[in-house]
Design a protein around this motif. Structure first.
Motif, PDB file in Angstrom:
ATOM      1  N   GLY A 165       5.473  -3.857  38.014  1.00 18.11           N
ATOM      2  CA  GLY A 165       6.497  -4.507  38.816  1.00 18.11           C
ATOM      3  C   GLY A 165       6.582  -3.942  40.217  1.00 18.11           C
ATOM      4  N   ILE A 166       7.673  -4.226  40.876  1.00 18.62           N
ATOM      5  CA  ILE A 166       7.876  -3.773  42.248  1.00 18.62           C
ATOM      6  C   ILE A 166       7.947  -2.251  42.299  1.00 18.62           C
ATOM      7  N   GLU A 167       8.662  -1.662  41.344  1.00 14.90           N
ATOM      8  CA  GLU A 167       8.722  -0.202  41.268  1.00 14.90           C
ATOM      9  C   GLU A 167       7.506   0.296  40.500  1.00 14.90           C
ATOM     10  N   PRO A 168       6.868   1.370  40.918  1.00 18.61           N
ATOM     11  CA  PRO A 168       5.647   1.844  40.260  1.00 18.61           C
ATOM     12  C   PRO A 168       5.822   2.180  38.775  1.00 18.61           C
ATOM     13  N   VAL A 227      -1.782   5.418  38.092  1.00 18.76           N
ATOM     14  CA  VAL A 227      -0.417   5.926  38.247  1.00 18.76           C
ATOM     15  C   VAL A 227       0.079   6.357  36.886  1.00 18.76           C
ATOM     16  N   TYR A 228       0.582   7.585  36.787  1.00 18.21           N
ATOM     17  CA  TYR A 228       1.126   8.094  35.530  1.00 18.21           C
ATOM     18  C   TYR A 228       2.484   7.440  35.290  1.00 18.21           C
ATOM     19  N   VAL A 229       2.645   6.793  34.113  1.00 21.82           N
ATOM     20  CA  VAL A 229       3.870   6.041  33.823  1.00 21.82           C
ATOM     21  C   VAL A 229       4.400   6.429  32.452  1.00 21.82           C
ATOM     22  N   HIS A 230       5.707   6.648  32.390  1.00 23.13           N
ATOM     23  CA  HIS A 230       6.420   6.923  31.141  1.00 23.13           C
ATOM     24  C   HIS A 230       7.101   5.634  30.712  1.00 23.13           C
ATOM     25  N   LEU A 231       6.683   5.074  29.579  1.00 15.82           N
ATOM     26  CA  LEU A 231       7.291   3.854  29.040  1.00 15.82           C
ATOM     27  C   LEU A 231       8.335   4.248  28.003  1.00 15.82           C
ATOM     28  N   LYS A 232       9.570   3.804  28.192  1.00 13.40           N
ATOM     29  CA  LYS A 232      10.653   4.132  27.267  1.00 13.40           C
ATOM     30  C   LYS A 232      10.837   3.008  26.258  1.00 13.40           C
ATOM     31  N   ASP A 233      11.118   3.387  25.028  1.00  9.02           N
ATOM     32  CA  ASP A 233      11.457   2.457  23.946  1.00  9.02           C
ATOM     33  C   ASP A 233      10.461   1.293  23.855  1.00  9.02           C
ATOM     34  N   THR A 234       9.202   1.630  23.603  1.00  6.67           N
ATOM     35  CA  THR A 234       8.158   0.604  23.538  1.00  6.67           C
ATOM     36  C   THR A 234       8.216  -0.216  22.257  1.00  6.67           C
ATOM     37  N   GLY A 235       8.798   0.328  21.201  1.00  5.17           N
ATOM     38  CA  GLY A 235       8.851  -0.391  19.932  1.00  5.17           C
ATOM     39  C   GLY A 235       7.591  -0.221  19.105  1.00  5.17           C
ATOM     40  N   HIS A 236       6.589   0.441  19.659  1.00  8.53           N
ATOM     41  CA  HIS A 236       5.318   0.645  18.956  1.00  8.53           C
ATOM     42  C   HIS A 236       4.855   2.082  19.121  1.00  8.53           C
ATOM     43  N   ASP A 237       4.242   2.581  18.073  1.00  9.57           N
ATOM     44  CA  ASP A 237       3.596   3.888  18.125  1.00  9.57           C
ATOM     45  C   ASP A 237       2.114   3.634  18.367  1.00  9.57           C
ATOM     46  N   TYR A 238       1.765   3.426  19.632  1.00 12.91           N
ATOM     47  CA  TYR A 238       0.380   3.149  19.971  1.00 12.91           C
ATOM     48  C   TYR A 238      -0.474   4.377  19.715  1.00 12.91           C
ATOM     49  N   PRO A 239      -1.635   4.201  19.107  1.00 14.67           N
ATOM     50  CA  PRO A 239      -2.538   5.353  18.931  1.00 14.67           C
ATOM     51  C   PRO A 239      -2.996   5.879  20.297  1.00 14.67           C
ATOM     52  N   ASP A 240      -3.230   7.171  20.369  1.00 15.38           N
ATOM     53  CA  ASP A 240      -3.703   7.774  21.613  1.00 15.38           C
ATOM     54  C   ASP A 240      -4.998   7.088  22.054  1.00 15.38           C
ATOM     55  N   ALA A 291       9.326 -12.527  33.078  1.00 13.53           N
ATOM     56  CA  ALA A 291       8.498 -13.016  34.188  1.00 13.53           C
ATOM     57  C   ALA A 291       7.370 -12.042  34.492  1.00 13.53           C
ATOM     58  N   LEU A 292       7.646 -10.751  34.403  1.00 14.57           N
ATOM     59  CA  LEU A 292       6.611  -9.746  34.626  1.00 14.57           C
ATOM     60  C   LEU A 292       5.556  -9.817  33.522  1.00 14.57           C
ATOM     61  N   SER A 293       5.994  -9.969  32.265  1.00 15.74           N
ATOM     62  CA  SER A 293       5.054 -10.091  31.137  1.00 15.74           C
ATOM     63  C   SER A 293       4.215 -11.354  31.223  1.00 15.74           C
ATOM     64  N   ALA A 294       4.788 -12.401  31.793  1.00 10.38           N
ATOM     65  CA  ALA A 294       4.062 -13.672  31.929  1.00 10.38           C
ATOM     66  C   ALA A 294       3.131 -13.657  33.141  1.00 10.38           C
ATOM     67  N   GLY A 295       3.199 -12.595  33.952  1.00  8.64           N
ATOM     68  CA  GLY A 295       2.315 -12.490  35.106  1.00  8.64           C
ATOM     69  C   GLY A 295       2.791 -13.272  36.310  1.00  8.64           C
ATOM     70  N   VAL A 296       4.072 -13.615  36.368  1.00 10.46           N
ATOM     71  CA  VAL A 296       4.610 -14.378  37.488  1.00 10.46           C
ATOM     72  C   VAL A 296       4.594 -13.559  38.777  1.00 10.46           C
ATOM     73  N   TYR A 297       4.831 -12.280  38.665  1.00  8.58           N
ATOM     74  CA  TYR A 297       4.782 -11.402  39.836  1.00  8.58           C
ATOM     75  C   TYR A 297       4.246 -10.038  39.401  1.00  8.58           C
ATOM     76  N   GLY A 298       3.976  -9.194  40.353  1.00  3.94           N
ATOM     77  CA  GLY A 298       3.511  -7.849  40.052  1.00  3.94           C
ATOM     78  C   GLY A 298       2.019  -7.676  40.235  1.00  3.94           C
ATOM     79  N   THR A 299       1.561  -6.472  39.927  1.00  2.91           N
ATOM     80  CA  THR A 299       0.161  -6.100  40.064  1.00  2.91           C
ATOM     81  C   THR A 299      -0.486  -6.031  38.686  1.00  2.91           C
ATOM     82  N   PRO A 300      -1.514  -6.834  38.436  1.00  4.00           N
ATOM     83  CA  PRO A 300      -2.181  -6.768  37.133  1.00  4.00           C
ATOM     84  C   PRO A 300      -3.047  -5.518  37.021  1.00  4.00           C
TER      85      PRO A 300
END
Length: 177
Positions: free
Chosen positions: A96-99, A74-87, A28-37
């Protein structure tokens, strides 16, 4: 032996139901149903896996809400993203509700979460089918109401499995942003 099967099935159902609830919230968060874009900008990603076969990437970066300035990031640490995004990679995200709760939005974000929901639905529907279906089927007459309900639950398994497989294939084919 039957009691052992029911206990194992009950435990599996509880685990699958918990996973389904959390995966559905992420979907639901990925679909944009709730949260801050906003936009997530990757600072760096690190492989946290101890094996060479599997990679688990943790990424660090900043989430900036739409219409916000650099000071609103906001500085965010994403765990287990499944991708090695280039810097420096940027992608649309939803906070989501939590920052610290960030999900990638759009087609690829939804596909990334859809397989989990499909697996949960398939497991829960499969367990439901096993619990509902009659032990003995009478071949000479019309199926019982119980058999009809079990068949309908079985259809959910037949839909959820291909959806899960197709979303896993789509995730494998996903281009890196």
């Amino acid at each position: 032996m039957r009691v052992f099967g029911w206990v194992c099935g009950g435990i599996l159902a509880l685990v699958a139901a918990f996973w389904c609830v959390t995966a559905t919230a992420d979907l639901a968060l990925s679909a944009g149903v709730y949260g801050t874009p906003g936009t997530y900008k990757v600072e760096t990603c690190n492989d946290t896996s101890n094996t060479r076969k599997n990679s688990d990437y943790d990424c660090y970066g900043d989430f900036t809400p739409d219409g916000g300035s650099v000071g609103d990031a906001v500085y965010v640490h994403l765990k287990d993203t499944g991708h090695d995004y280039p810097d420096g990679t940027e992608f649309d995200a939803q906070q989501g509700i939590e920052p610290g709760t960030i999900q990638r939005v759009g087609f690829w974000g939804v596909v990334g979460e859809l397989w989990q929901v499909a697996v949960c639905v398939a497991v829960l529907a499969g367990l439901g089918y096993q619990a509902i279906k009659p032990r003995r089927e009478s071949h000479g007459r019309e199926p019982s109401r119980r058999q009809k309900v079990a068949d309908r639950v079985g259809y959910a398994v037949m839909v959820a499995i291909p959806v899960g497989i197709l979303s896993l294939i789509a995730m494998a084919a996903e281009p890196t942003p």
